[in-house]
Scaffold this motif. Sequence first.
Motif, PDB file in Angstrom:
ATOM      1  N   ASP A 365      -1.732  -7.140   5.799  1.00 49.89           N
ATOM      2  CA  ASP A 365      -3.128  -6.718   5.819  1.00 49.89           C
ATOM      3  C   ASP A 365      -3.478  -6.319   7.259  1.00 49.89           C
ATOM      4  O   ASP A 365      -3.997  -7.113   8.040  1.00 49.89           O
ATOM      5  CB  ASP A 365      -4.029  -7.848   5.335  1.00 49.89           C
ATOM      6  N   PHE A 366      -3.210  -5.074   7.600  1.00 49.39           N
ATOM      7  CA  PHE A 366      -3.381  -4.629   8.979  1.00 49.39           C
ATOM      8  C   PHE A 366      -4.845  -4.459   9.373  1.00 49.39           C
ATOM      9  O   PHE A 366      -5.186  -4.555  10.548  1.00 49.39           O
ATOM     10  CB  PHE A 366      -2.620  -3.317   9.204  1.00 49.39           C
ATOM     11  N   ASP A 371      -6.747  -7.165   1.567  1.00 51.23           N
ATOM     12  CA  ASP A 371      -5.655  -6.681   0.730  1.00 51.23           C
ATOM     13  C   ASP A 371      -4.501  -6.216   1.608  1.00 51.23           C
ATOM     14  O   ASP A 371      -4.636  -6.030   2.811  1.00 51.23           O
ATOM     15  CB  ASP A 371      -6.106  -5.572  -0.215  1.00 51.23           C
ATOM     16  N   VAL A 372      -3.345  -6.029   0.998  1.00 49.56           N
ATOM     17  CA  VAL A 372      -2.091  -5.795   1.725  1.00 49.56           C
ATOM     18  C   VAL A 372      -1.817  -4.298   1.825  1.00 49.56           C
ATOM     19  O   VAL A 372      -1.832  -3.579   0.824  1.00 49.56           O
ATOM     20  CB  VAL A 372      -0.927  -6.515   1.015  1.00 49.56           C
ATOM     21  N   ASP A 373      -1.542  -3.828   3.040  1.00 46.02           N
ATOM     22  CA  ASP A 373      -1.236  -2.432   3.311  1.00 46.02           C
ATOM     23  C   ASP A 373       0.280  -2.233   3.417  1.00 46.02           C
ATOM     24  O   ASP A 373       1.040  -3.203   3.448  1.00 46.02           O
ATOM     25  CB  ASP A 373      -1.935  -1.991   4.593  1.00 46.02           C
ATOM     26  N   VAL A 374       0.713  -0.965   3.480  1.00 41.57           N
ATOM     27  CA  VAL A 374       2.140  -0.642   3.460  1.00 41.57           C
ATOM     28  C   VAL A 374       2.500   0.149   4.721  1.00 41.57           C
ATOM     29  O   VAL A 374       2.057   1.284   4.899  1.00 41.57           O
ATOM     30  CB  VAL A 374       2.516   0.173   2.208  1.00 41.57           C
ATOM     31  N   PHE A 402      -3.116   2.494   3.491  1.00 42.42           N
ATOM     32  CA  PHE A 402      -4.126   1.466   3.303  1.00 42.42           C
ATOM     33  C   PHE A 402      -4.396   1.273   1.817  1.00 42.42           C
ATOM     34  O   PHE A 402      -4.325   2.200   1.015  1.00 42.42           O
ATOM     35  CB  PHE A 402      -5.404   1.842   4.053  1.00 42.42           C
ATOM     36  N   ASN A 403      -4.735   0.037   1.470  1.00 45.30           N
ATOM     37  CA  ASN A 403      -4.861  -0.404   0.084  1.00 45.30           C
ATOM     38  C   ASN A 403      -6.331  -0.591  -0.267  1.00 45.30           C
ATOM     39  O   ASN A 403      -7.115  -1.078   0.550  1.00 45.30           O
ATOM     40  CB  ASN A 403      -4.102  -1.736  -0.054  1.00 45.30           C
ATOM     41  N   LEU A 409      -2.951   3.322  -2.898  1.00 46.47           N
ATOM     42  CA  LEU A 409      -2.603   3.474  -1.490  1.00 46.47           C
ATOM     43  C   LEU A 409      -2.981   4.864  -0.993  1.00 46.47           C
ATOM     44  O   LEU A 409      -2.822   5.857  -1.713  1.00 46.47           O
ATOM     45  CB  LEU A 409      -1.105   3.247  -1.292  1.00 46.47           C
ATOM     46  N   HIS A 410      -3.453   4.929   0.262  1.00 46.83           N
ATOM     47  CA  HIS A 410      -3.822   6.216   0.839  1.00 46.83           C
ATOM     48  C   HIS A 410      -3.599   6.186   2.341  1.00 46.83           C
ATOM     49  O   HIS A 410      -3.679   5.136   2.983  1.00 46.83           O
ATOM     50  CB  HIS A 410      -5.291   6.544   0.538  1.00 46.83           C
ATOM     51  N   GLU A 411      -3.312   7.363   2.895  1.00 45.66           N
ATOM     52  CA  GLU A 411      -3.175   7.485   4.336  1.00 45.66           C
ATOM     53  C   GLU A 411      -4.547   7.739   4.957  1.00 45.66           C
ATOM     54  O   GLU A 411      -5.385   8.421   4.385  1.00 45.66           O
ATOM     55  CB  GLU A 411      -2.226   8.628   4.701  1.00 45.66           C
TER      56      GLU A 411
END
Length: 553
Positions: A365-366, A371-374, A402-403, A409-411
Motif C-alpha cells: 500500500d504505497f 488497499d494494496v498497489d502493484v 494504484f488500486n 488497477l490503474h496507472e
Amino acid sequence: MRRATFGALILVYLVSCERVPPPPSGLIDVTAASGITRSTWSGGKNKHHIRESLGQGACWIDYDRDGDSDLLVLNGGHEVRASYAGSENLLNAWQFYINQDGKFKDATKQVGLHLRAWGLGCAVGDIDQDGFADLFVTTAVGPNRLFRNRGDGRFEDWTSRSGVGSDLLSTSAAFGDLDNDGDLDLVVATYLDESSYDAKGELCKWKGMQVMCGPKGYRALDDLLYLNDGYGRFQQSKALAGYPGYGLGVVLFDADGDGDSDIFIANDSSPNHLFLNQGSGQFIESGLASGTALSHTGASQAGMGVDVNDLDGDGLLDIVVTNFSDDIHNFYHADGRGYFSEWSNRSGLAVASFSKLGWSVLLEDFDLDGDVDVFTTNGHVYPQVDAQDVNTTYLQAIQLLFNDGKGNLHEDIDKLGMIANVPMAGRGAAAADFDGDGDMDVVVVRDGEPPLLLRNDIPTNETHWIKIRLAGQRSNKEGIGARVELEASGVLQVREMRRSRGYLSGGEAILLFGLGSSTQVERLTVHWPGGDQQVLTNLEVDREWKITETAEE
C-alpha cells in the motif's frame, strides 16, 4: 535616498510574493545522496548467454539489530567467461551497506562479505534462532552460500556446515517454517542446467533478430527444499522432486487457508508450480488444479517474479506474476481453498503490462489508502530490440499501479512522479521503510548502473498507518508465516509476514498497513505459525508496534 529605499522594499516584497514550487512528490530517486554508488553487472553488453539476462537481487537486513534496515546488493561479472577458473578479476564484488539514519556506508569488508562471486539472489532468515538474521545467496557458478550472522558485526561462511551449497544454477530463495517445528526451512528455485545445451557462440532467432537462446532446449531442474534441524544445519528433502521447471520467482504463503505455508514457484517458459503443504514437510503439486500454472488461454508463460497479497479486500491472498513482453502479467485471484481464477483482464493489469517485460513485483500500500498497489520493475532481455520496431525497448521504466480497493488497477504517472519517465534495465527489487517515516520505500537493482533507491514521498492526504513487527517465541524469531488480521473503521485487512518476494530479493520483516482516514485500529489478530492466536485491541496509529508471541504452554 528615500526613493531608492522605497523601491528596494517594493522589490523585496515582489520577490517574497513569488510562488515557491512545491517539493517533488512520488517515488523520489535519492540514490546519489544515499551513498549507494557501486554499479551491478550481469555479463556483457550484448547478452549472448542466458545467465547474463537474469540480473541480480538485493536484501534488506537489520544485521546489527539497531532498528533500521541495512542492505546487501549482489553483483555478477562484466563477461560471461568471468565464471571460469582464472578469470576472477572480471567478477565484481558484492556490496553491503550499513544504514546510518537513512544514509548508507559501504561496510562490505567490515562485515566479512567482500566476495567475488557471480551472485544472483538472496534470502534472509534467522537459521539458528539466536536473534540475529542470517544470509543465503544463490550464485550462477559454484555453490550457493550461507552466511551466519555471528552477532559481533561479522558474518561467517556456514555453507559447508549447513548442507545447502548446491551448485545448480539457482535463482530466488525463501525461508519459512514448512514443517511447523518452530525453525526456518529453505526453498530454492532452480533455473536450468547450462551444460545440457552448449549455446556458447550460438544465437537464436526472435522476431527476425539474432539473440541469445532462451531456456527451452536446456534441461529444467527440480527445485530444492531443505529442512532445518533447528541449529542451522539442513537436510535436503525430496518432497519437490519430479516437477522440473525453469524456476525464477518463489514465494511462501498459505494458499489454501489451512494454516501452514505452501510454495509457489514462477517458472519461465514452463507451467508454474503450486506445492500445497500436507504437513510435516510433505507437498502435493497443484498448479494445474489450482488454476495458477498457465495463462487464461492455457499457455505457459515466462514467469519471472511473484508476490502475494489481498488485492480486492476479501481476506484471501491473491498472486501476481510478471511475464515477457507481448504478453500479460498474471493476477490470480484467490477464490478460496486453494483455487484461483484469472483477473488480469478485468483488473486492468493486462493492458498495463502488455508491452513490458516484468521482473520483480511488490504488492504494498504505497499511498496508505488502505488497499494494496502493484509495483513492478521492467527491462527486456534482448538489447537487440532497440534496433527494430517491435513494440518494446530494452530499457523500460518501473510501473506503479494504484488500486481502488476492489482489485481494479490503474496507472497515475503524476502520482508516481518523475521516476515514471526513467528507463532502466530493472531486475530485483526489495521494499523497506529505510527512513522510518511510516511508508514503504524500494531499492531497485539495475544492470550496468548503481541500485536505485526510491524514497516514498507519494502524497497521502492526511492518511494514517500502522507498522507491525513480530517477535516469535515458540515460532521463528521474526514470525515468518504468521497471518495478521487488522480491523479499522469496520474494514478488514489481511497480511502474512514474509521477507522473500518479488524476484531474487528480500524485504524488511514488517507489515505496513495503510489506514486511510482511520485514527484507531479496533482489533488486531495474529495467527502465529503453528496455530496460536493473539488478539490486541484499540491500537494507536502512526507508529510501529512490536508484538511478542505469548510463550505460555
